[in-house]
Motif scaffolding. Structure first.
Motif, PDB file in Angstrom:
ATOM      1  N   LYS A 234      10.777  -0.599   4.856  1.00  0.00           N
ATOM      2  CA  LYS A 234       9.867  -1.557   5.491  1.00  0.00           C
ATOM      3  C   LYS A 234       8.476  -1.482   4.871  1.00  0.00           C
ATOM      4  O   LYS A 234       7.877  -2.508   4.535  1.00  0.00           O
ATOM      5  N   ARG A 235       7.951  -0.290   4.699  1.00  0.00           N
ATOM      6  CA  ARG A 235       6.612  -0.141   4.121  1.00  0.00           C
ATOM      7  C   ARG A 235       6.593  -0.595   2.662  1.00  0.00           C
ATOM      8  O   ARG A 235       5.639  -1.225   2.217  1.00  0.00           O
ATOM      9  N   ASN A 236       7.654  -0.282   1.905  1.00  0.00           N
ATOM     10  CA  ASN A 236       7.737  -0.742   0.521  1.00  0.00           C
ATOM     11  C   ASN A 236       7.753  -2.269   0.461  1.00  0.00           C
ATOM     12  O   ASN A 236       7.078  -2.873  -0.367  1.00  0.00           O
ATOM     13  N   ALA A 237       8.519  -2.907   1.354  1.00  0.00           N
ATOM     14  CA  ALA A 237       8.584  -4.370   1.393  1.00  0.00           C
ATOM     15  C   ALA A 237       7.228  -4.970   1.764  1.00  0.00           C
ATOM     16  O   ALA A 237       6.830  -6.005   1.222  1.00  0.00           O
ATOM     17  N   GLU A 238       6.518  -4.335   2.685  1.00  0.00           N
ATOM     18  CA  GLU A 238       5.188  -4.818   3.071  1.00  0.00           C
ATOM     19  C   GLU A 238       4.217  -4.750   1.891  1.00  0.00           C
ATOM     20  O   GLU A 238       3.433  -5.672   1.672  1.00  0.00           O
ATOM     21  N   LEU A 239       4.269  -3.662   1.139  1.00  0.00           N
ATOM     22  CA  LEU A 239       3.404  -3.534  -0.036  1.00  0.00           C
ATOM     23  C   LEU A 239       3.761  -4.578  -1.079  1.00  0.00           C
ATOM     24  O   LEU A 239       2.873  -5.223  -1.651  1.00  0.00           O
ATOM     25  N   ASP A 240       5.061  -4.783  -1.314  1.00  0.00           N
ATOM     26  CA  ASP A 240       5.493  -5.804  -2.271  1.00  0.00           C
ATOM     27  C   ASP A 240       4.978  -7.176  -1.858  1.00  0.00           C
ATOM     28  O   ASP A 240       4.454  -7.928  -2.683  1.00  0.00           O
ATOM     29  N   ALA A 241       5.128  -7.519  -0.577  1.00  0.00           N
ATOM     30  CA  ALA A 241       4.675  -8.821  -0.071  1.00  0.00           C
ATOM     31  C   ALA A 241       3.162  -8.961  -0.208  1.00  0.00           C
ATOM     32  O   ALA A 241       2.659 -10.025  -0.575  1.00  0.00           O
ATOM     33  N   LEU A 242       2.435  -7.896   0.081  1.00  0.00           N
ATOM     34  CA  LEU A 242       0.979  -7.913  -0.047  1.00  0.00           C
ATOM     35  C   LEU A 242       0.556  -8.213  -1.477  1.00  0.00           C
ATOM     36  O   LEU A 242      -0.301  -9.066  -1.718  1.00  0.00           O
ATOM     37  N   LEU A 243       1.169  -7.536  -2.427  1.00  0.00           N
ATOM     38  CA  LEU A 243       0.805  -7.735  -3.830  1.00  0.00           C
ATOM     39  C   LEU A 243       1.216  -9.117  -4.329  1.00  0.00           C
ATOM     40  O   LEU A 243       0.491  -9.748  -5.112  1.00  0.00           O
ATOM     41  N   GLN A 244       2.349  -9.622  -3.873  1.00  0.00           N
ATOM     42  CA  GLN A 244       2.767 -10.967  -4.253  1.00  0.00           C
ATOM     43  C   GLN A 244       1.817 -12.014  -3.706  1.00  0.00           C
ATOM     44  O   GLN A 244       1.441 -12.959  -4.406  1.00  0.00           O
ATOM     45  N   GLU A 245       1.412 -11.866  -2.457  1.00  0.00           N
ATOM     46  CA  GLU A 245       0.466 -12.812  -1.842  1.00  0.00           C
ATOM     47  C   GLU A 245      -0.890 -12.741  -2.537  1.00  0.00           C
ATOM     48  O   GLU A 245      -1.516 -13.763  -2.815  1.00  0.00           O
ATOM     49  N   PHE A 246      -1.367 -11.544  -2.824  1.00  0.00           N
ATOM     50  CA  PHE A 246      -2.628 -11.370  -3.538  1.00  0.00           C
ATOM     51  C   PHE A 246      -2.584 -12.096  -4.881  1.00  0.00           C
ATOM     52  O   PHE A 246      -3.500 -12.835  -5.239  1.00  0.00           O
ATOM     53  N   THR A 247      -1.501 -11.900  -5.604  1.00  0.00           N
ATOM     54  CA  THR A 247      -1.357 -12.532  -6.916  1.00  0.00           C
ATOM     55  C   THR A 247      -1.318 -14.041  -6.795  1.00  0.00           C
ATOM     56  O   THR A 247      -1.966 -14.761  -7.565  1.00  0.00           O
ATOM     57  N   ARG A 248      -0.577 -14.559  -5.826  1.00  0.00           N
ATOM     58  CA  ARG A 248      -0.497 -16.004  -5.617  1.00  0.00           C
ATOM     59  C   ARG A 248      -1.875 -16.591  -5.323  1.00  0.00           C
ATOM     60  O   ARG A 248      -2.277 -17.596  -5.897  1.00  0.00           O
ATOM     61  N   ARG A 249      -2.637 -15.927  -4.454  1.00  0.00           N
ATOM     62  CA  ARG A 249      -3.981 -16.413  -4.112  1.00  0.00           C
ATOM     63  C   ARG A 249      -4.944 -16.303  -5.290  1.00  0.00           C
ATOM     64  O   ARG A 249      -5.764 -17.193  -5.518  1.00  0.00           O
ATOM     65  N   LEU A 250      -4.859 -15.223  -6.028  1.00  0.00           N
ATOM     66  CA  LEU A 250      -5.719 -15.042  -7.189  1.00  0.00           C
ATOM     67  C   LEU A 250      -5.473 -16.141  -8.215  1.00  0.00           C
ATOM     68  O   LEU A 250      -6.422 -16.727  -8.761  1.00  0.00           O
TER      69      LEU A 250
END
Length: 58
Positions: free
Chosen positions: A35-51
């Motif tokens: 769960k924590r690994n998936a949350e980190l993955d989602a966070l980084l994907q969202e950050f990249t998309r917004r950037l």
């Protein structure tokens, strides 16, 4: 180029399209739970998309 086009028919169009992408591989620590690994993955994907969205604004 013809051999590449035959081998990868779906990718040939990408070569002539405007903007190009590149891939960056990140080595991240295992956080000890799926769960924590998936949350980190989602966070980084969202950050990249917004950037990318910000960088494309003119």
């Amino acid at each position: 180029m013809r051999a590449y086009a035959r081998a990868h028919p779906r990718r040939v169009g990408r070569l002539s399209e405007g903007s190009h992408e590149r891939t960056l591989t990140l080595h991240l620590p295992d956080l000890g739970s799926a769960k924590r690994n998936a949350e980190l993955d989602a966070l980084l994907q969202e950050f990249t998309r917004r950037l990318i969205a910000i960088m494309r604004e003119k």
